[in-house]
Enzyme design. Structure first.
Site, PDB file in Angstrom:
ATOM      1  N   GLN A 270       0.824  -1.205   0.000  1.00 18.23           N
ATOM      2  CA  GLN A 270       0.000   0.000   0.000  1.00 18.23           C
ATOM      3  C   GLN A 270       0.860   1.258   0.000  1.00 18.23           C
ATOM      4  O   GLN A 270       0.335   2.358  -0.099  1.00 18.23           O
ATOM      5  CB  GLN A 270      -0.907   0.023   1.241  1.00 18.23           C
TER       6      GLN A 270
ATOM      7  N   ARG B 235      -8.958  -0.599   7.842  1.00 18.79           N
ATOM      8  CA  ARG B 235      -9.885   0.360   7.240  1.00 18.79           C
ATOM      9  C   ARG B 235     -10.205   1.495   8.213  1.00 18.79           C
ATOM     10  O   ARG B 235     -11.361   1.817   8.468  1.00 18.79           O
ATOM     11  CB  ARG B 235     -11.161  -0.342   6.794  1.00 18.79           C
ATOM     12  N   CYS B 236      -9.163   2.060   8.807  1.00 22.22           N
ATOM     13  CA  CYS B 236      -9.382   3.216   9.662  1.00 22.22           C
ATOM     14  C   CYS B 236      -8.085   3.996   9.778  1.00 22.22           C
ATOM     15  O   CYS B 236      -7.047   3.569   9.313  1.00 22.22           O
ATOM     16  CB  CYS B 236      -9.897   2.806  11.029  1.00 22.22           C
TER      17      CYS B 236
END
Lengths: 792, 292
Positions: free
Chosen positions: A229, A376-377
């Site tokens: 990522q 996802r935060c």
């Protein structure tokens, strides 16, 4: 005529594909046709395959490793052990939180699934056969499976190899003002407390992690295809960890099958595959299987939280205290900005105007997998949002107030922005009451409350859950936020070719978020080149500008801002060229939607395509040729998306099963670039929030065996059990972002778990049930009901 | 997820299968739909020397009625039971159970006989077969046996099937009374094994009393369980709410669950009771509405 003009304008807007257009995703064609290109699709001549031998024990001393039988299998090229790596000073590596992590264990194994040896062979089958024959002599030690156990006096020391480490404590960290908070509690009319556990879960991207390391023994070039990522940050870390010259390293992160934070850290597999390729002189592929991924890579949450809110005689929140104890596993490898030991957890005052807050955080080593990532935060904002929204629910129950009323009474008011929070954040913008009202209207809240009362009279269990979250996303600014010292700016490089088509290169990296479409739309909006003419490139460090990558909802707030700014640079250069073409003064050149004209002559225009062609063919004297630029954008602040989620549930008294009847989600992420993609992100986030609330769990038995090591045990929802979502929106632009956008990838995962849990508690609170920890499985709900004598 | 090496053979005739089974015994595994065996191979929990694929053997599939029985070929797919709608009214429990087995992909491939022989304590067909009083036809080289479902399931993944035998057919007796049944399953998500499930099959006599009752429990013991005391408590009785509740309690008592990630033993036993109670109400309603 007016109608036709409006239609024509709308048609032009759609054709341009600028901000606000739900353009079909440019990347979808290749995914739908099965033409995506993932790391495991990379096949190189002479490529070898690597399989990791993992520890079956959670805690054990290694007395010896015998790889004779494995090496005897034809086709096995090497068995790499920690001892071999130690000779190259690679047995340990630094983590993103300033700790060290074993690449391959040398002294002890510290969690089940820890990397002990790697078999490298001609085929994956041979490597698997040989891995089963690597014989490791273990002396099992007591396993520590909770942070409470870890910090108890006399607990066995997990990190006994660390100099000066005499216990299992990792960090102590505080935020806010203790004295002011104590004073608030001293004058409180009421104090409401909550103790809750946000259990360990896992991002579980459908594509597991892996790499193909290709180190050319002649040129020294290191090309590493990698599920990353953050390819640029990883290149720099590779240079530091492996001592490779950075200019020779090329990280290519091709299509990613999801990331959700799991592909932020550097894992031992990447390091060993790279070292092996260097030592053997052939490409080495390593691809995790599902169990590898679930038991050894970046998990999420595992926070024990307790705290209280002080409330005055008017029902206003006047102080907040929170203690948290985090289970960080065997190595402190959380992926988070280096100055913050518990991420951005101190955003825990949430959407409420609480003048005093004090947060105390402690971390502990346990015999569990390391690498707390933000699933996802944005760096632990999920845990914070969950805690405050659950605590406010408790306060509503204890005060006998409606959960909506208590929130409306305590929200930060719209006129209070920019708002300085007691724990040190400056909220950029918000209108919390409005988002709440939109959600209430969509749901038909009052009617459902009536239905609930009728049902309750008949002994039926129905609940309505409320959560009004505020997120903090889009880090930096770089001065305050860095990853391993690398400041959290991001970048965009835009090249407009002579024919007016453009390539946009970014430092962020999509894992499915639709960057190829969204970022092209920003260029379309700013520069007037149709989005269909803008090709977006990411993931190859040789061909994109340095950036910190995609996580913490930072792509649009930071990379998106960089894209807008670089587009504006080119727009300004275009004015110089337009002035030359019009033979006019630059000050008299106007620009709108891809067209330049001289003030007062709106019908005589030069398009951005004309300008691009001129940039290579017909330039004014003294102006550099070309129409390209690069921007490194350091945001002045983070952005603060918010919203209200409402959930309605029905509960089966006989089985404890919770049926989610409705989910209303009103999000405010500022300006929406591609509304369809935004809604897709919300759907995905709500699905994961639902999953975390009801299903997803990584847990361990007393010996430290991981339960949840495959998709039979680690439950991710399918379309069948996922509820239908009803979406609404308000738009409160970010005042400091060039296009007013705030980021949306994670709002729903952050905000929704509390809404789901609050709905269940709302159905049960009249029975005296005040808390059930996630996941709210049917057996836990049944046990809570049974404890109150409720049965079918 | 890479299996150890094994030999693979796909004979065209049953005799050849039986001969190979006689020859290899415990070293062989029979592959039917593969929905349990292939994951076991990939996880290396099973490492047979030889895998015998019976997919090319004729005559092992299909559902038919004859001589007071419904006959189901052992290799019949779950999906084929799911779509055998003419069983409605006769064997409701089969039609209710089939669509709850895992997910559509697995139902398209997995077989009824394969699931029964695999004998996962959380497999759905075991409880169903106990409830309907099925018999299993098993063959070895030179011998055929007919084994009642009751007693067939002996422990986790352990049955009365010998290593040289293969199941060829399932026979379910269907009488002339009014019958009704259903299957209730608690699963954590679609595709999951049961946390608890209950199969119920009731036949009512002309007097409205229960002529026969079959209750099978799934995932609450070392193997599928026949709740015989609960069945006995129903037979001959008028199916009142009290009679049903009492039978359901006996069925709950028959469960021998273990605590695990899915819940406590107490929880599972109580869900078994709740399911049997709900299932009996449904079964009796259906039987009362059914034609004789």
């Amino acid at each position: 005529m007016a109608v036709e003009t409006a239609e024509a304008t709308e048609a032009a807007r759609q054709a341009m594909g600028g901000i606000g257009v739900s353009l079909a995703r440019k990347e979808d064609a290749r995914f739908i046709h099965g033409q995506g290109h993932y790391v495991d699709d990379v096949v190189l001549p002479g490529m070898l395959h690597m399989v990791i031998v993992r520890s079956p024990h959670a805690h054990a001393r290694i007395k010896g490793i015998d790889s004779t039988a494995a090496m005897a299998i034809p086709g096995v090229v090497a068995v790499v052990t920690g001892e071999l790596l130690a000779q190259h000073k690679l047995a340990w590596m630094p983590t993103l939180s300033g700790d060290t992590q074993a690449v391959l264990a040398t002294d002890k194994v510290r969690f089940q699934g820890q990397e002990v040896a790697c078999v490298i062979a001609e085929t994956k089958y041979i490597a698997e056969d040989a891995a089963a024959l690597v014989s490791v002599d273990y002396e099992p030690l007591q396993a520590i499976t909770s942070p409470q156990q870890a910090i108890a006096p006399g607990a066995i020391v997990i990190r006994d190899e660390k100099e000066g480490q005499t216990d299992n404590k990792i960090y102590h960290w505080e935020a806010g003002d203790k004295d002011a908070t104590d004073a608030a509690f001293a004058r409180a009319a009421k104090v409401v407390s909550l103790e809750t556990f946000y259990p360990r879960c896992h991002p579980a991207p459908l594509e597991t992690c892996g790499c193909v390391a290709d180190l050319d023994p002649v040129t020294g070039n290191a090309t590493i295809y990698m599920t990353s990522q953050a390819p640029h940050a990883h290149r720099t870390l590779f240079a530091i960890v492996a001592g490779l010259p950075e200019e020779k390293i090329r990280i290519i992160s091709p299509d990613l099958g999801g990331g959700f934070g799991n592909k932020v850290p550097i894992y031992p597999g990447y390091v060993v595959a790279t070292a092996a390729s260097l030592l053997i002189g052939r490409p080495v592929k390593w691809i995790e299987d599902r169990t590898d991924n679930l038991i050894s890579t970046g998990f999420a949450r595992d926070y024990y939280m307790d705290g209280s809110v002080a409330i005055d005689e008017n029902g206003k929140f006047i102080g907040l205290r929170v203690n948290l104890l985090s289970d960080n596993g065997a190595f402190f490898a959380d992926a988070q900005p280096s100055k913050f030991k518990a991420g951005l957890f101190h955003i825990v005052t949430g959407s409420y105007d609480i003048p005093a807050a004090h947060i105390v955080a402690n971390g502990a080593y346990t015999n569990k997998a390391p690498g707390g990532v933000a699933y996802r935060c944005s760096f632990r904002v999920t845990e914070a949002s969950y805690f405050i929204e659950r605590l406010v629910e408790s306060a509503a129950v204890e005060l006998g107030q409606d959960p909506v009323t208590i929130r409306l009474n305590n929200f930060i008011q719209p006129e209070a922005f920019p708002y300085q929070s007691a724990s040190g954040f400056e909220y950029d913008s918000g209108d919390y009451p409005r988002a709440m009202q939109v959600a209430l209207d969509m749901l038909g809240y009052d009617e459902l409350r009536k239905e609930q009362a009728e049902k309750r009279a008949k002994g039926e269990l129905m609940g309505i859950g409320v959560a009004s979250f505020t997120e903090v996303v889009g880090a930096g600014k770089g001065k305050d936020y860095d990853i391993a010292g690398l400041r959290m700016f991001d970048s965009a490089e835009l090249r407009v070719h002579p024919t007016g088509k453009a390539i946009l290169k970014l430092g962020v990296k999509s894992q499915g978020q639709g960057h190829e479409t969204t970022f092209a739309q920003i260029v379309a909006e700013e520069l007037g080149i149709p989005a269909s003419d803008v090709e977006v490139r990411e993931g190859d460090t040789d061909n994109t500008p340095f950036g910190l990558g995609t996580y913490a909802s930072r792509s649009t707030p930071v990379g998106g801002a960089a894209t807008a700014m670089v587009s504006r640079k080119l727009r300004d250069k275009g004015k110089l060229i337009a002035a030359h073409l019009f033979e006019a003064d630059v000050a008299d050149i106007e620009f709108a939607r891809g067209k330049y004209n001289v003030k007062g002559s709106p019908d005589n225009v030069k398009t951005i395509q004309d300008i691009a062609f001129a940039a290579y063919t017909n330039l004014p004297d003294g102006l550099e040729a070309g129409l390209e630029g690069v921007t490194y954008y350091d945001p002045p602040n983070m952005t603060y998306p918010f919203g209200t989620y409402l959930v309605v549930v029905d509960i089966d008294k006989g089985t404890g099963q919770v049926k989610v009847r409705r989910v209303v989600a009103v999000d405010d992420c500022g300006v929406r670039i591609n509304p369809m993609i935004v809604e897709g992100q919300i759907h995905g986030g709500l699905t994961e929030g639902f999953a975390i609330a009801f299903m997803e769990l990584i847990t361990f038995d007393d010996e430290g065996n991981c339960i949840g090591s495959n998709f039979m045990d680690y439950l991710i929802p399918t379309a069948w059990e996922t509820p239908r979502f009803e979406l609404g929106q308000t738009v409160t632009p970010s005042p400091h972002h060039p296009i007013g956008a705030k980021g949306i990838g994670e709002s729903a995962t952050v905000g929704s778990p509390a809404a789901f849990v609050n709905a269940v508690i709302d159905a049960l609170s009249h029975l005296g049930i005040t808390n059930i920890d996630m996941p709210l499985t049917s057996d836990k709900v049944w046990a809570a009901l049974r404890s109150k004598g409720v049965t079918e | 997820m890479f299996p150890a090496a094994f030999d693979y053979i796909a004979p065209g005739a049953l005799d050849e299968v039986l001969s190979l089974l006689g020859q290899h015994g415990d070293d062989a595994k029979v592959l039917a739909g593969g929905q349990s065996l292939i994951p076991l191979l990939k996880l290396r929990f099973a490492a047979p020397v030889i895998v015998i694929d019976i997919g090319r053997v004729d005559g092992l599939e299909g559902i038919s009625r004859e001589n007071g029985h419904v006959r189901i070929g052992a290799r019949t797919r779950h999906r084929d039971v799911e779509s055998a709608t003419d069983l409605r009214g006769t064997l409701d429990v089969l039609l209710d159970a089939a669509p709850l087995i895992s997910d559509p992909l697995i139902r398209n491939m997995g077989t009824v006989g394969g699931s029964i022989c695999h004998a996962d304590p959380a497999g759905d067909w075991g409880a169903v077969m106990l409830a309907v009083g099925a018999e299993f036809v098993v063959k070895s080289a030179g011998e055929e046996r007919v084994l009642p479902a009751a007693g067939f399931f002996q422990g986790p993944f352990t049955t009365g099937l010998q290593s040289n035998e293969v199941m060829t057919e399932i026979r379910i007796p269907v009488g002339s009374g009014k019958s009704g049944g259903t299957y209730l399953k608690l699963e954590r998500k679609v595709g999951d094994f049961a946390s608890v499930a209950a199969a119920v099959h009731i036949v009512l006599g002309g007097d409205g009393r229960v002529a026969s009752a079959g209750i099978g429990l799934c995932a609450v013991g070392a193997h599928s369980i026949k709740a015989t005391a609960a069945e006995a408590a129903l037979v001959g009785q008028e199916p009142t709410d009290d009679v049903i509740a009492a039978a359901a309690r006996l069925a709950g008592d028959a469960a021998e669950p273990k605590a695990d990630i899915r819940g406590s033993a107490e929880y599972k036993r109580d869900v078994a009771r709740v399911f049997v109670q709900r299932g009996l109400h449904t079964a009796i309603d259906r039987a009362q509405g059914a034609a004789a």
